[in-house]
Design a protein around this motif. Structure first.
Motif, PDB file in Angstrom:
ATOM      1  N   GLU A 103       0.820  -1.214   0.000  1.00  0.00           N
ATOM      2  CA  GLU A 103       0.000   0.000   0.000  1.00  0.00           C
ATOM      3  C   GLU A 103       0.853   1.264   0.000  1.00  0.00           C
ATOM      4  O   GLU A 103       0.638   2.191  -0.770  1.00  0.00           O
ATOM      5  N   LEU A 104       1.823   1.278   0.931  1.00  0.00           N
ATOM      6  CA  LEU A 104       2.691   2.449   1.048  1.00  0.00           C
ATOM      7  C   LEU A 104       3.508   2.646  -0.225  1.00  0.00           C
ATOM      8  O   LEU A 104       3.648   3.761  -0.732  1.00  0.00           O
ATOM      9  N   VAL A 105       4.064   1.556  -0.740  1.00  0.00           N
ATOM     10  CA  VAL A 105       4.875   1.638  -1.951  1.00  0.00           C
ATOM     11  C   VAL A 105       4.031   2.132  -3.128  1.00  0.00           C
ATOM     12  O   VAL A 105       4.441   3.029  -3.876  1.00  0.00           O
ATOM     13  N   TYR A 106       2.839   1.567  -3.284  1.00  0.00           N
ATOM     14  CA  TYR A 106       2.004   1.934  -4.431  1.00  0.00           C
ATOM     15  C   TYR A 106       1.535   3.391  -4.345  1.00  0.00           C
ATOM     16  O   TYR A 106       1.385   4.064  -5.359  1.00  0.00           O
ATOM     17  N   GLU A 107       1.285   3.860  -3.127  1.00  0.00           N
ATOM     18  CA  GLU A 107       0.902   5.269  -2.968  1.00  0.00           C
ATOM     19  C   GLU A 107       2.076   6.175  -3.350  1.00  0.00           C
ATOM     20  O   GLU A 107       1.902   7.156  -4.052  1.00  0.00           O
ATOM     21  N   SER A 108       3.263   5.838  -2.880  1.00  0.00           N
ATOM     22  CA  SER A 108       4.421   6.713  -3.074  1.00  0.00           C
ATOM     23  C   SER A 108       4.865   6.783  -4.526  1.00  0.00           C
ATOM     24  O   SER A 108       5.485   7.740  -4.946  1.00  0.00           O
ATOM     25  N   MET A 109       4.549   5.734  -5.294  1.00  0.00           N
ATOM     26  CA  MET A 109       4.992   5.721  -6.687  1.00  0.00           C
ATOM     27  C   MET A 109       3.882   6.138  -7.658  1.00  0.00           C
ATOM     28  O   MET A 109       4.051   6.037  -8.871  1.00  0.00           O
ATOM     29  N   GLY A 110       2.752   6.597  -7.140  1.00  0.00           N
ATOM     30  CA  GLY A 110       1.686   7.080  -8.018  1.00  0.00           C
ATOM     31  C   GLY A 110       0.817   5.971  -8.590  1.00  0.00           C
ATOM     32  O   GLY A 110      -0.024   6.230  -9.454  1.00  0.00           O
ATOM     33  N   ILE A 111       1.005   4.736  -8.114  1.00  0.00           N
ATOM     34  CA  ILE A 111       0.277   3.609  -8.703  1.00  0.00           C
ATOM     35  C   ILE A 111      -1.176   3.587  -8.238  1.00  0.00           C
ATOM     36  O   ILE A 111      -2.091   3.382  -9.041  1.00  0.00           O
ATOM     37  N   THR A 112      -1.404   3.831  -6.962  1.00  0.00           N
ATOM     38  CA  THR A 112      -2.791   3.881  -6.471  1.00  0.00           C
ATOM     39  C   THR A 112      -3.545   5.019  -7.138  1.00  0.00           C
ATOM     40  O   THR A 112      -4.668   4.856  -7.598  1.00  0.00           O
ATOM     41  N   ARG A 113      -2.913   6.173  -7.194  1.00  0.00           N
ATOM     42  CA  ARG A 113      -3.544   7.321  -7.843  1.00  0.00           C
ATOM     43  C   ARG A 113      -3.925   7.002  -9.281  1.00  0.00           C
ATOM     44  O   ARG A 113      -4.913   7.523  -9.811  1.00  0.00           O
TER      45      ARG A 113
ATOM     46  N   TYR B 150      15.195  10.967  -7.214  1.00  0.00           N
ATOM     47  CA  TYR B 150      14.730   9.956  -6.259  1.00  0.00           C
ATOM     48  C   TYR B 150      13.572  10.480  -5.411  1.00  0.00           C
ATOM     49  O   TYR B 150      12.686   9.733  -5.027  1.00  0.00           O
ATOM     50  N   GLU B 151      13.606  11.763  -5.087  1.00  0.00           N
ATOM     51  CA  GLU B 151      12.482  12.348  -4.338  1.00  0.00           C
ATOM     52  C   GLU B 151      11.212  12.336  -5.191  1.00  0.00           C
ATOM     53  O   GLU B 151      10.130  11.978  -4.727  1.00  0.00           O
ATOM     54  N   SER B 152      11.356  12.734  -6.447  1.00  0.00           N
ATOM     55  CA  SER B 152      10.173  12.883  -7.307  1.00  0.00           C
ATOM     56  C   SER B 152       9.526  11.556  -7.649  1.00  0.00           C
ATOM     57  O   SER B 152       8.346  11.498  -7.959  1.00  0.00           O
ATOM     58  N   MET B 153      10.309  10.476  -7.609  1.00  0.00           N
ATOM     59  CA  MET B 153       9.752   9.179  -7.976  1.00  0.00           C
ATOM     60  C   MET B 153       9.367   8.341  -6.756  1.00  0.00           C
ATOM     61  O   MET B 153       9.020   7.169  -6.893  1.00  0.00           O
ATOM     62  N   GLY B 154       9.426   8.920  -5.571  1.00  0.00           N
ATOM     63  CA  GLY B 154       9.008   8.198  -4.369  1.00  0.00           C
ATOM     64  C   GLY B 154      10.061   7.257  -3.813  1.00  0.00           C
ATOM     65  O   GLY B 154       9.791   6.491  -2.890  1.00  0.00           O
ATOM     66  N   ILE B 155      11.271   7.309  -4.366  1.00  0.00           N
ATOM     67  CA  ILE B 155      12.310   6.366  -3.950  1.00  0.00           C
ATOM     68  C   ILE B 155      12.869   6.725  -2.571  1.00  0.00           C
ATOM     69  O   ILE B 155      13.061   5.859  -1.720  1.00  0.00           O
TER      70      ILE B 155
ATOM     71  N   SER C 115       3.947  13.573   3.053  1.00  0.00           N
ATOM     72  CA  SER C 115       2.828  13.565   2.106  1.00  0.00           C
ATOM     73  C   SER C 115       2.453  14.961   1.635  1.00  0.00           C
ATOM     74  O   SER C 115       1.883  15.126   0.568  1.00  0.00           O
ATOM     75  N   MET C 116       2.749  15.963   2.452  1.00  0.00           N
ATOM     76  CA  MET C 116       2.375  17.319   2.079  1.00  0.00           C
ATOM     77  C   MET C 116       3.533  18.106   1.469  1.00  0.00           C
ATOM     78  O   MET C 116       3.420  19.309   1.242  1.00  0.00           O
ATOM     79  N   GLY C 117       4.656  17.445   1.208  1.00  0.00           N
ATOM     80  CA  GLY C 117       5.766  18.135   0.562  1.00  0.00           C
ATOM     81  C   GLY C 117       6.628  18.946   1.507  1.00  0.00           C
ATOM     82  O   GLY C 117       7.516  19.682   1.071  1.00  0.00           O
ATOM     83  N   ILE C 118       6.374  18.832   2.819  1.00  0.00           N
ATOM     84  CA  ILE C 118       7.090  19.677   3.774  1.00  0.00           C
ATOM     85  C   ILE C 118       8.529  19.185   3.972  1.00  0.00           C
ATOM     86  O   ILE C 118       9.466  19.982   4.005  1.00  0.00           O
ATOM     87  N   THR C 119       8.707  17.888   4.085  1.00  0.00           N
ATOM     88  CA  THR C 119      10.071  17.354   4.235  1.00  0.00           C
ATOM     89  C   THR C 119      10.894  17.668   2.994  1.00  0.00           C
ATOM     90  O   THR C 119      12.034  18.124   3.083  1.00  0.00           O
ATOM     91  N   ARG C 120      10.304  17.431   1.840  1.00  0.00           N
ATOM     92  CA  ARG C 120      11.005  17.733   0.588  1.00  0.00           C
ATOM     93  C   ARG C 120      11.442  19.191   0.539  1.00  0.00           C
ATOM     94  O   ARG C 120      12.484  19.527  -0.044  1.00  0.00           O
ATOM     95  N   GLY C 121      10.623  20.071   1.120  1.00  0.00           N
ATOM     96  CA  GLY C 121      10.949  21.489   1.126  1.00  0.00           C
ATOM     97  C   GLY C 121      12.352  21.772   1.625  1.00  0.00           C
ATOM     98  O   GLY C 121      13.040  22.669   1.130  1.00  0.00           O
ATOM     99  N   ALA C 122      12.800  21.018   2.615  1.00  0.00           N
ATOM    100  CA  ALA C 122      14.140  21.258   3.165  1.00  0.00           C
ATOM    101  C   ALA C 122      15.220  20.914   2.142  1.00  0.00           C
ATOM    102  O   ALA C 122      16.230  21.610   2.030  1.00  0.00           O
TER     103      ALA C 122
END
Lengths: 293, 293, 293, 293, 293, 293
Positions: free
Chosen positions: A234-244, C237-242, E239-246
């Protein structure tokens, strides 16, 4: 076989130890996926998920093939419209009817398969095409017989690439995914293994046994391990845009049914209305032959 | 051929039925991509997108090859600087000049190709290297002749992996992508097919015909289908970080032009200044030979 | 070899020109990764990153293999618990202790490898399994000897797919990744190349030389180029969820240690307690044999 | 004023030192935004971006108000359809025509404003409504006269919340954003400041001077600083889903134009056709009055 | 006070029950944040995180104020350059030196504060400006004395909005965030509460007591609860892009130090070189006065 | 009232024209949300979604208040465990049971409310606390009576901030959200309006009428408009991380139930076991009083 657990429309549900078989059962129509069938499918998934003894679910098809995709005589009428008689125009379907239907199939059901709390295997023989292939890609493991064909032939109804989803790219990469979705060609199971679309291609007479052996092996895992493994996915699929991807696909489906055809364009739906499904299918097959390459 | 539609600098625009050919036309310089050429390219894309009869766009190159990438004699001067004479130092370019240039090429143009409202095919022969390869990867389908070489040789100017983009990973996977981008080696079209970077490698004398046949097949799709298919890809590319990749790549390009060299490091730009482009190119080729493996 | 730079527990740090070797040094235990070793590993990485002359870091193992993964006799005790005696129950570990440990290994260290400011190469021989393989996948380039085996055998302790991470999907695609993570099988280095998991498989007696040659080639890049290249990868890596994958993986690891076993389930930990590590390992090996297919 | 730089349709472009004024110039129609106007607007933005001396761009309106949004007599015909005569049905517009138009306005132009390479200020007086308000929200700073009204009144044509965009949530939070978008009510500039939608509300006779003073202050920044600042915002807007919002909004706009009305529903478009724009507007105003609360 | 635990450069670390005070201790320089101080700060955070008894960490400043931000006499020299004498040019700093420094401060340290395993409170008095304010925003709770001023005055060195980060937008919304970051003005603690930037403004003589009382209340939570709460925030911030912001902020910082000034632009650094820090500061203050509004 | 449509456990479902009221009906227990209630709630939502005549759904509570959150006597037993007798230890619940329950409530049901195909309004009186408040935040519009209190008091059971979700930050900003979630304090409806958590606070005797008036106004929108508006919000919520928030929240809930307490920590659950619910509640209330500030 232990026993038949429940009666589903166009579907058989069998349980055997830790394994459930969900068998598409419209063999006379090559198990093409009707609205009724995918609703049953969802219910059957839920039954299996609620049964604490079930660890692995196998999808398979009764009769000649796994599934030939959407029923060509119903495409365009899934929203409840009647097929117009030759010369008639189709009635206007409110957007909310389309949205609700498309969300329930392309978002809710695809996600249901993707995030199903058990391990899922697709046992594909002869054909796994179009929407059946899209559904299959959301399962965990895909095993086909060597003669099986997979592909997105429904693109040739005029979609031109709409079947592309993140999960397909995650499986076979963008280059192959675009090839399949833009040409609408079918490839063999062997190629599908090479292209990383499916896991294994085995001889037809070994298919059932190999899937069963795999399922038995996976059923050695503890119930908690299987459930937690799915949380991980679930977490992996969400992070890679697969669920979306499933949500976007639902919206795009609603979107594309409003497309129009110019006079100089091949309109498969008009041909179906005027010549019948079979003749249209043959005509379309010949027309797009060069894209099979 | 119907006729020549418009005059573009360093580019030929031909329309034939539903197909437009955009031909890179700097054959004496191996179609290396100048600032002028990519501006023309964008304009030509826009012309084709606005023409309702166009369904498929083919990118190809005039002369010996598709494109050898960036012009080695101009790298570093794209922002409008004059090349300093031997011994001179290059003038300082304001950041905004770099930002604007890099955004227009690496973000706007890459995205223009990626989201082009028509189906795009790259017909590659002999070489498709560096920035030309980056552009090509943003098209829908890539067909090469068997002798064609692809790769990111510009890494050997001292970039060390900067060509890596999400779309490349989406095509060939991270393992191969890092290999190509870190070594800067070239691979053959055949390998590129195996690596999932391109769709097909065909004999040189079949290239044009095969691309034409494919384009003709794709031109059977209705105009609306093609447009909606691209909307579908837009959503997919956004969700997987591929569109964002172009923006990040633009920023990284501006970023890296400020890099320095230590005295013990091979500085291709200093060599170019002191020895000329050709000698530097040979020297660099020999130096990095072990990375070709 | 220049000299031994520093003493690390269970690790050797050597510098040779622009190249640093980090050698896992617990050969009598097949370089299984203890808490001490990965802490040393992180410190060694930091030392190499701070040394401006270092351009390439090579990970390798002393003795028979690169690494056999987690030490089977310590799995479940990494949080500092003592192993209970047969019949005893394990004490309860506070969540924060698990969280802190899992974050430092699965998030901080994985990311450290992924974003390491130098180019990283893994030189794998004989075995690169389980957590060692997860770590390796976060490096830039992976070279194995032909006899080397890779895989996620620790799944068979009852995880059922938890090793799946975005970086694995980015390397070999979802289809192969699910296969490896759900079956827990090992594959050969040759297959791993075909599956795009690793870059190259070479004969055992060529391994060291080939890695060295590659590292020497990469060390031709300027220091700034290498540093900027890593910034580029950070963005990708950030943009692809890695990158996010490492955080989620840490949380999932803490999550799964609370799993329970039903009486009819194979509980490797109970078997280890009652029969010892070796017998459990053999038993498990036999039990899951069908999944090796 | 230095001079009039260029002639734009429905727009005036003035440059004064480092400041450019883009003045909506359809005062007799309350500067409602036609297709021509937003195309001019984009071109004017591009002119200002290319002019290295320009640091700040001010959007303002000629005549009574900034802009009353979309022209009520053209809504639904932006795609080039002619308004049908009473009793007639509107012709069918191909999806690609809608897609192209909606992408150019709601995606390309919104993003152009959002990522404009200069600092942008909106000087709003009397009305900033509907699409004009959506555009304004993509600028950097918003200053209104105290009597100015803002809101998404076009929702009352039957959209029911479609104006909601990530940038609006980023400005005023989801609670207020849903209130405005679901009710379609207008609020005063003072409330809009309290709700964090705009930066400042000043007396009408101070508006021009205050905006000028602010612009002069911002023009003290160096050109490079301004350009880099925008690159920073690009990254922030991408990471928070704000840039993506423009793409989704474009697709949703195309999507919603296919909506139907049941017989028991208020259909503003039918009323417009049968009673004329003015009467429909009054009728609609009365009907939705309770939502003004 | 229990005792002084450890000696840190420019920082005092005190532990009192479950509470740790980290006190910025460069009072003669208004606790401006040097490279040494933020390194100490990170080490102190780590010490507090490793101490299982610590539940709450309070950041505060010794002397007149919390912190006046970056030391104006060091800005531009943080990378280790010596300040050039009047007339001299600054030496060229390699990109990797800048990248490493900026990553360690703007990415690693910001994230360290954001994801700190304990609850963090900032006790701000008199000034919390520039980088000190950016750091403070990454803590959990912010309490100021009523006279305290906050803002991003460093923008007036020529950054023009670069301080904008997702966490700031998450706190006060985009409208206010752009206002603060583009004008570089300071606002009072009371306004900062109204703008949702900070939690509370209390009279100066109540500040310490109120913060203590809050910390004591929060220290009632169990250790595990506090640790798990931070894991929850980790997920939300990702999830909200806040960590990436740094990460993006670190890259942007490196990016912007390459900016140039035109002759007609105010160059604070040149003024500092020629007139000294103090005169430059006054001059800058007067110049940008209109933006204070 | 038209009629009572269906019988739900602990819930009343009424339909009045285009409006459906879903009334929490456990007044004797302050409508605390049991497992039965939220299952009914989901079913009732589905019934309303399937009814084409329904346009607006109002959530309200029977009796003294909307809802006091989770039933304090059941917290910790929702997974089906029996409450242990004083001195006994609670039995171990398998992870999959927790995962399934938490997913169905915190992910599936929260998302169901968030993406409900109709417009949703919460009519809150007296209390809307804890999980009831989390559910309410996922609705479209929130109207409270002036005496109503909202907050996350369940944090004081030892969660320390776990209630924080992206949707809360999207509503009221991170600063206020952290305040509420870390202190567990309640605020008045009036403050909640100021903090942007809810839309309106009205006198108690006006509450029903105001909500009805608003619902009637919203029911003027066409069915298609309402459905498409929700599709728009789907896209927005996905892009901003809000939908994902529900999944992460479900996982975190499962995660946190494994937390332990040290001997020196207040363990509300132990107190409940030993003293009963009421005494524990009073004790807890007194203990955390300072955090009410």
């Amino acid at each position: 076989m232990e026993s038949l657990h429940k009666e589903y429309e166009q579907l058989i549900y069998d349980k055997e130890g830790h394994i459930v078989y969900i068998t598409l059962n419209r063999p006379e129509k090559m198990n093409t996926v009707t609205a009724e069938m995918f609703h049953s499918w969802g219910d059957a998934l839920t039954e299996a998920e609620k049964d604490d003894d079930v660890k692995v679910i196998i999808f398979r098809g009764a009769g000649r093939c796994f599934s030939a995709g959407a029923p060509l005589d119903q495409v365009g009428y899934v929203y409840g419209m009647k097929q117009p008689k030759p010369g008639e125009k189709a009635g206007k379907i409110p957007m909310r009817v389309k949205i609700n239907f498309d969300h329930s199939l392309f978002m809710d059901f695809f996600r249901h398969v993707l995030l199903c709390k058990k391990i899922t295997i697709v046992q594909m023989h002869k054909y796994c095409i179009g929407v059946a292939f899209s559904i299959a890609m959301h399962a965990d493991l895909l095993i086909a017989d060597e003669e099986c064909k997979v592909g997105h032939v429904e693109e040739r109804l005029g979609l031109a690439g709409l079947s592309l989803m993140p999960i397909m790219i995650a499986r076979c990469g963008l280059t192959k995914a675009l090839d399949l979705c833009l040409t609408g060609k079918m490839i063999s199971a062997k190629q599908a293994v090479e292209w990383n679309l499916i896991n294994r291609a085995v001889p037809r007479d070994r298919l059932e046994a190999e899937v069963k052996e795999l399922a038995d092996g996976l059923a050695l895992y503890p119930r908690d391990g299987i459930a937690i493994g799915k949380v991980g996915r679930e977490l992996v699929y969400e992070s890679m845009g697969i669920t979306r991807g499933a949500m976007d696909h639902a919206i795009l489906h609603t979107f594309q049914v409003s497309r129009t055809y110019e006079d100089d364009e091949y309109n498969a739906f008009k041909q179906r209305r005027d010549k019948g499904v079979k003749d249209m299918a043959h005509e379309k097959h010949d027309l797009f032959k060069t894209l099979d390459k």
